[in-house]
Design a protein around this motif. Sequence first.
Motif, PDB file in Angstrom:
ATOM      1  N   GLY A 184       0.812  -1.382  -0.134  1.00 33.82           N
ATOM      2  CA  GLY A 184      -0.028   0.004   0.042  1.00 33.82           C
ATOM      3  C   GLY A 184       0.964   1.328   0.047  1.00 33.82           C
ATOM      4  N   GLU A 185       1.938   1.196   0.706  1.00 33.16           N
ATOM      5  CA  GLU A 185       2.642   2.408   0.886  1.00 33.16           C
ATOM      6  C   GLU A 185       3.467   2.724  -0.526  1.00 33.16           C
ATOM      7  N   SER A 186       3.925   1.683  -1.113  1.00 31.21           N
ATOM      8  CA  SER A 186       4.512   1.993  -2.252  1.00 31.21           C
ATOM      9  C   SER A 186       3.442   2.467  -3.437  1.00 31.21           C
ATOM     10  N   LEU A 187       2.233   1.986  -3.486  1.00 33.68           N
ATOM     11  CA  LEU A 187       1.428   2.297  -4.368  1.00 33.68           C
ATOM     12  C   LEU A 187       0.637   3.748  -4.162  1.00 33.68           C
ATOM     13  N   ARG A 188       0.723   3.981  -2.779  1.00 31.44           N
ATOM     14  CA  ARG A 188       0.458   5.499  -2.302  1.00 31.44           C
ATOM     15  C   ARG A 188       1.138   6.385  -3.024  1.00 31.44           C
ATOM     16  N   VAL A 189       2.311   6.096  -3.068  1.00 31.99           N
ATOM     17  CA  VAL A 189       3.400   7.191  -3.705  1.00 31.99           C
ATOM     18  C   VAL A 189       3.076   7.186  -5.298  1.00 31.99           C
ATOM     19  N   ALA A 190       3.095   5.949  -5.862  1.00 28.15           N
ATOM     20  CA  ALA A 190       3.043   5.814  -7.261  1.00 28.15           C
ATOM     21  C   ALA A 190       1.839   6.653  -7.916  1.00 28.15           C
ATOM     22  N   ARG A 191       0.586   6.526  -6.983  1.00 24.11           N
ATOM     23  CA  ARG A 191      -0.758   7.205  -7.477  1.00 24.11           C
ATOM     24  C   ARG A 191      -0.472   8.649  -7.765  1.00 24.11           C
ATOM     25  N   THR A 205     -12.327 -12.216 -19.613  1.00 20.64           N
ATOM     26  CA  THR A 205     -12.173 -12.217 -18.293  1.00 20.64           C
ATOM     27  C   THR A 205     -12.668 -10.946 -17.589  1.00 20.64           C
ATOM     28  N   SER A 206     -13.105 -11.180 -16.223  1.00 23.25           N
ATOM     29  CA  SER A 206     -13.631  -9.942 -15.574  1.00 23.25           C
ATOM     30  C   SER A 206     -12.606  -9.197 -15.128  1.00 23.25           C
ATOM     31  N   LYS A 207     -11.262  -9.349 -15.225  1.00 23.58           N
ATOM     32  CA  LYS A 207     -10.267  -8.466 -14.834  1.00 23.58           C
ATOM     33  C   LYS A 207      -9.909  -7.360 -15.828  1.00 23.58           C
ATOM     34  N   PHE A 208     -10.228  -7.576 -16.979  1.00 27.34           N
ATOM     35  CA  PHE A 208      -9.893  -6.896 -18.111  1.00 27.34           C
ATOM     36  C   PHE A 208     -11.112  -5.845 -18.764  1.00 27.34           C
ATOM     37  N   PRO A 209     -10.957  -4.733 -18.819  1.00 22.52           N
ATOM     38  CA  PRO A 209      -9.837  -3.498 -18.347  1.00 22.52           C
ATOM     39  C   PRO A 209      -9.716  -3.132 -17.156  1.00 22.52           C
ATOM     40  N   ALA A 210     -10.557  -3.860 -16.105  1.00 23.41           N
ATOM     41  CA  ALA A 210     -10.620  -2.917 -14.708  1.00 23.41           C
ATOM     42  C   ALA A 210      -9.546  -2.986 -14.041  1.00 23.41           C
ATOM     43  N   ALA A 211      -8.666  -4.186 -13.951  1.00 23.62           N
ATOM     44  CA  ALA A 211      -7.537  -4.183 -13.430  1.00 23.62           C
ATOM     45  C   ALA A 211      -6.346  -3.287 -13.846  1.00 23.62           C
ATOM     46  N   LEU A 212      -6.613  -2.568 -15.229  1.00 23.23           N
ATOM     47  CA  LEU A 212      -5.659  -1.768 -15.601  1.00 23.23           C
ATOM     48  C   LEU A 212      -5.645  -0.322 -14.899  1.00 23.23           C
ATOM     49  N   ALA A 213      -6.678  -0.505 -13.866  1.00 18.48           N
ATOM     50  CA  ALA A 213      -6.617   0.790 -12.883  1.00 18.48           C
ATOM     51  C   ALA A 213      -5.460   0.834 -11.808  1.00 18.48           C
ATOM     52  N   LEU A 214      -4.985  -0.328 -11.725  1.00 15.76           N
ATOM     53  CA  LEU A 214      -4.079  -0.812 -10.704  1.00 15.76           C
ATOM     54  C   LEU A 214      -2.779   0.209 -10.885  1.00 15.76           C
ATOM     55  N   PRO A 215      -2.179   0.917  -9.811  1.00 18.29           N
ATOM     56  CA  PRO A 215      -1.086   1.733 -10.132  1.00 18.29           C
ATOM     57  C   PRO A 215       0.179   0.501 -10.744  1.00 18.29           C
ATOM     58  N   SER A 216       0.059  -0.572 -10.440  1.00 23.36           N
ATOM     59  CA  SER A 216       0.874  -1.592 -10.823  1.00 23.36           C
ATOM     60  C   SER A 216       1.318  -1.520 -12.399  1.00 23.36           C
ATOM     61  N   PHE A 217      -0.013  -0.864 -13.148  1.00 22.47           N
ATOM     62  CA  PHE A 217      -0.211  -0.929 -14.673  1.00 22.47           C
ATOM     63  C   PHE A 217      -0.004   0.485 -15.002  1.00 22.47           C
ATOM     64  N   SER A 218       0.717   1.312 -14.055  1.00 24.16           N
ATOM     65  CA  SER A 218       1.114   2.837 -14.708  1.00 24.16           C
ATOM     66  C   SER A 218       1.951   2.644 -15.872  1.00 24.16           C
ATOM     67  N   MET A 219       1.790   4.057 -16.456  1.00 25.58           N
ATOM     68  CA  MET A 219       2.529   4.171 -17.831  1.00 25.58           C
ATOM     69  C   MET A 219       3.882   4.874 -17.170  1.00 25.58           C
ATOM     70  N   SER A 220       4.990   4.287 -17.783  1.00 24.28           N
ATOM     71  CA  SER A 220       6.270   4.841 -17.243  1.00 24.28           C
ATOM     72  C   SER A 220       6.946   5.380 -18.600  1.00 24.28           C
ATOM     73  N   SER A 221       7.873   6.369 -18.700  1.00 21.62           N
ATOM     74  CA  SER A 221       8.613   6.745 -19.693  1.00 21.62           C
ATOM     75  C   SER A 221       9.615   5.686 -20.346  1.00 21.62           C
ATOM     76  N   PRO A 222       9.477   5.193 -21.582  1.00 23.15           N
ATOM     77  CA  PRO A 222      10.214   4.314 -22.159  1.00 23.15           C
ATOM     78  C   PRO A 222      11.664   4.726 -22.234  1.00 23.15           C
ATOM     79  N   LYS A 223      11.679   6.060 -22.344  1.00 22.56           N
ATOM     80  CA  LYS A 223      13.068   6.515 -22.501  1.00 22.56           C
ATOM     81  C   LYS A 223      14.038   6.480 -20.963  1.00 22.56           C
ATOM     82  N   HIS A 236       5.131  15.372   0.714  1.00 19.05           N
ATOM     83  CA  HIS A 236       6.168  14.521   1.340  1.00 19.05           C
ATOM     84  C   HIS A 236       5.085  13.536   2.018  1.00 19.05           C
ATOM     85  N   PHE A 237       5.708  12.264   1.902  1.00 19.41           N
ATOM     86  CA  PHE A 237       5.318  10.943   2.525  1.00 19.41           C
ATOM     87  C   PHE A 237       6.380  10.689   3.484  1.00 19.41           C
TER      88      PHE A 237
END
Length: 554
Positions: A59-66, A182-200, A264-265
């Motif tokens: 939860g704490e990593s995901l709180r920052v990621a959001r 599947t019931s998981k798609f696309p709803a699970a894409l809201a998880l911060p773990s599937f966030s978009m990072s800069s490819p560069k 700040h966290f």
Amino acid sequence: MRAPRLRTALAVSAVAALALTAAGCAASKRDPEAPKKDTLVFGVAGDAKVLDPSFASDGESLRVARQIFETLVQPEEGGAKIVPSLATSYTPDSTGLVWTFKLKSGVKFHDGTDFNADAVCFNFNRWFNYSGLLQSPDVSSYWQDVFGGFAKSESPDLPPSLFKSCAAKGADTAEITITSVTSKFPAALALPSFSMSSPKALKDFEADKVGGTAENITYPKYATSNPVGTGPYKFESWDTTNKVVKLTRNDAYHGNKAKIKNLHFKTISDLAARKQALEAGDIQGYDLVAPADVKPLQDKGFNVLVRPAFNILYLAINQSGNPALAKPEVRQAIAHAINKKNIVDSKYPPGSTVAIEFHPSSLPGYNESVTKYDYDVAKAKSLLAAAGYANGLTLKFHYPTEVTRPYMPAPKDIFELISADLKAAGITVEPIALKWSPDYLNAVTSGKNHDLHLLGWTGDYADAFNFIGTFFSRAKDEWGFNNPALFDQFKKADQEPDVNKRAELYKALNAELLKFLPGVPIAHGPPSLVLAKDVTGVKASPLTDERYATAEFK
């Protein structure tokens, strides 16, 4: 969002605290040109683990990621319904296997590079092609929970991947193909773990160079000091000594800019100390308010926000570690021995409820008719005797320290209540207290050296599979059982496209789970967070998906 598999975050220096206080004193009606408060310090119970959201499940990593990152879809603010985010629309073809995502245009990553369909596919292909340590469930847990395996899975226990391919059909259109409905798609894409990072940034900071061993993972620079997303805040620094993650406003943000410049966290592991820091003005908010503190804080004028209960605390029973726990009668005895109402009444806030199954009643598939294990010490003793343990039983009981979770407001207290209940029924426990991250999470989600432990989950999106499927749809070391027939039922439910039929399948699964009894559901609690008297604009989320870009000082 759970803590399972989970295994780092925060303290502001005295200079920063003094500067913040000085800014607050200077701002007055008589001095309209005085600087406004520009830093919100939020107190958290534990350190973040990692800053690359694809590696995060705590939860704490995901709180920052959001705050740093964004996803293609997201939960609506203050709710669980899925709405557009970086994608403006998402539609399946007639098979339900090919999804077209229309993307926002003009969005930039924090490093100035473009967010577009190529970036979407880069991220998906990165996750899909993880290898080596990246396939450890402690590194890519959410990918495995949602998508299963990889392009080249290295463990025979991993199922085929749900993800098949991603194609850019122009800068603003990404086409994602999955292998089954599947019931998981696309709803699970809201998880911060599937966030978009800069490819560069992923390439520049060698994001996939994870080292160490499965028991002691070391993360690359991207995951510790260079996360780059598209969100309203961007990363500034992570002081792991003083335990503070510092973010600053993304002035090039494509949406409404954050109202407070710095976020700040700060880790303050002791709950009483978090309250004292708020009252002293050292922090401007904290999470997981003690139930007894809610009304006193409200009476003092602090802004207490209560989240709807969307979680579960359970007592997990590991069937592989101790032969006794493989016997249904022993698991039933444990269930009958626990006075769940006493736990809820004494350790949870008003509005909390005793759990009879492993997900909250607000989700389709909840089944009031499941087998219930009422508090009955005599019955617990008779079941133990029938299982061959009339003279009692000794079990290892793990519980966490240095943590408070939304579903577990007082881990040590809850452990002590359950231990006393078990003792009264003839079960002696050997207490094993471990620091939450990484020791506790490593211990209870892997290996066989645990009998009983406390853990739980806060939902990621509004579907029962996100709870019971996450726990029980495949073999996991946390529970230590292999039940192919049960796993097949989960697969059938997950792939049912009709939501009403799926709900009925979930009801049947809940009934089956409570007969099988892999663990004991304990409680659902509505956790609270609190903000300073002059902080407004934050909406409480049942998913703990609070967004601090909308916060402001009044």
